[in-house]
Write a protein that holds these residues in place. Structure first.
Motif, PDB file in Angstrom:
ATOM      1  N   GLY A 103       0.765  -1.237   0.000  1.00 24.36           N
ATOM      2  CA  GLY A 103       0.000   0.000   0.000  1.00 24.36           C
ATOM      3  C   GLY A 103       0.794   1.283   0.000  1.00 24.36           C
ATOM      4  N   THR A 104       2.124   1.230   0.157  1.00 23.14           N
ATOM      5  CA  THR A 104       2.898   2.463   0.168  1.00 23.14           C
ATOM      6  C   THR A 104       4.324   2.195  -0.272  1.00 23.14           C
ATOM      7  OG1 THR A 104       3.652   4.333   1.529  1.00 23.14           O
ATOM      8  CG2 THR A 104       3.565   2.169   2.586  1.00 23.14           C
ATOM      9  N   THR A 105       4.934   3.208  -0.883  1.00 23.36           N
ATOM     10  CA  THR A 105       6.362   3.155  -1.179  1.00 23.36           C
ATOM     11  C   THR A 105       7.134   4.080  -0.256  1.00 23.36           C
ATOM     12  OG1 THR A 105       6.158   4.891  -2.867  1.00 23.36           O
ATOM     13  CG2 THR A 105       5.978   2.605  -3.613  1.00 23.36           C
ATOM     14  N   ALA A 106       6.412   4.805   0.639  1.00 24.08           N
ATOM     15  CA  ALA A 106       7.077   5.694   1.588  1.00 24.08           C
ATOM     16  C   ALA A 106       7.989   4.880   2.498  1.00 24.08           C
ATOM     17  CB  ALA A 106       6.040   6.461   2.409  1.00 24.08           C
ATOM     18  N   LEU A 107       9.133   5.440   2.824  1.00 18.49           N
ATOM     19  CA  LEU A 107      10.131   4.730   3.620  1.00 18.49           C
ATOM     20  C   LEU A 107      10.042   5.084   5.097  1.00 18.49           C
ATOM     21  CD1 LEU A 107      13.187   5.222   1.219  1.00 18.49           C
ATOM     22  CD2 LEU A 107      11.617   3.281   1.338  1.00 18.49           C
TER      23      LEU A 107
END
Length: 269
Positions: free
Chosen positions: A65-69
């Protein structure tokens, strides 16, 4: 051509180059200076690698659901060393680190239980402001539900609400790596604080890496080996301009801090 089979050797080689970067004296001025040679803690090399991570963009990168690190698909991202190391011709970011090794870590940055160390940055808007904290924990109990022994916390404060690490809404009580990223900082002061929240086996050494666009102050870089100016190297021109000669001036003007004491002695006409 750097897929899974090359991930380990590429990372190992990059870690070796980062160690050489510090030992050759490239930090903090961005050019090799023998007087600036330091031996980095292992935690500092790890923090430099992690701080350089970029979001992955492949089809599998955002499965959850996310590529945020950080995330559970790609961790802290793809190592991109140029995003962290600083050279004299680097215009994209500044670099601050705390993590020099000394024998038995006598002078390493460290905290005891309940202690805090704060670092203040005067940030300019326009690029992400990132801080990464890493420490090598004391050995844990293999039967423990939570393996973490010494729990440190990274917190960032400014005019905006307090920011917690690893995209969390409260402090991290599980990991020995904590990272805070402000993607769009405002131009103001940010305080980065490392706290020994629960350190039963202290003191606990740690390493901190910070990148972004911020003022390179004497408080952050007390041993930067700035300009050397002798008494006879200061003159005043007819129009009142102060002229300073000397050695060791840096191409980054913010590193060229020179304190001048002036006296105004009235003379008879």
């Amino acid at each position: 051509n750097t897929g899974e089979s090359m991930a380990t050797p590429v990372t190992a080689g990059t870690a070796a180059l980062i160690r050489q970067y510090f030992q050759d004296g490239f930090y903090p001025l961005g050019a090799a200076e023998a007087t600036n040679t330091i031996t980095p803690m292992g935690a500092l090399i790890k923090a430099m690698l992690i701080n350089s991570g970029r979001e992955m963009i492949g089809t599998e990168a955002g499965r959850q659901g996310t590529t945020a690190l950080p995330n559970n698909d790609s961790g802290f991202g793809r190592i991109t060393t140029d995003d962290t190391v600083y050279f004299s011709d680097t215009s994209e970011h500044k670099l601050f680190v705390d993590g020099e090794y000394s024998e038995d870590c006598v002078s390493c940055p460290k905290v005891n239980n309940g202690e805090s160390v704060s670092y203040t940055f005067t940030v300019t808007a326009g690029m992400p402001f990132k801080a990464t904290l890493v420490w090598h924990d004391a050995p844990g109990n293999t039967a423990a539900n939570v393996a973490l022994v010494n729990d440190l916390d990274l917190v960032m404060t400014s005019d905006a609400p307090t920011v917690f690490p690893n995209r969390g809404t409260s402090r991290d009580t599980l990991n020995v790596v904590e990272q805070i990223v402000i993607e769009n900082p405002v131009s103001t002061q940010y305080t980065v604080t490392v706290t020994g929240t629960n350190v039963p086996q202290g003191p606990q050494p740690y390493a901190l890496v910070v990148t972004g666009d911020f003022a390179r102050t004497a408080e952050l870089y007390p041993n930067a080996g700035g300009p050397s100016v002798e008494e006879g190297d200061v003159a005043v021109s007819d129009d009142g301009t102060v002229l300073i000669a000397g050695s060791g001036f840096h191409t980054d003007a913010s590193m060229n801090q020179v304190d001048i004491q002036c006296s105004d002695i009235a003379q008879d006409a």
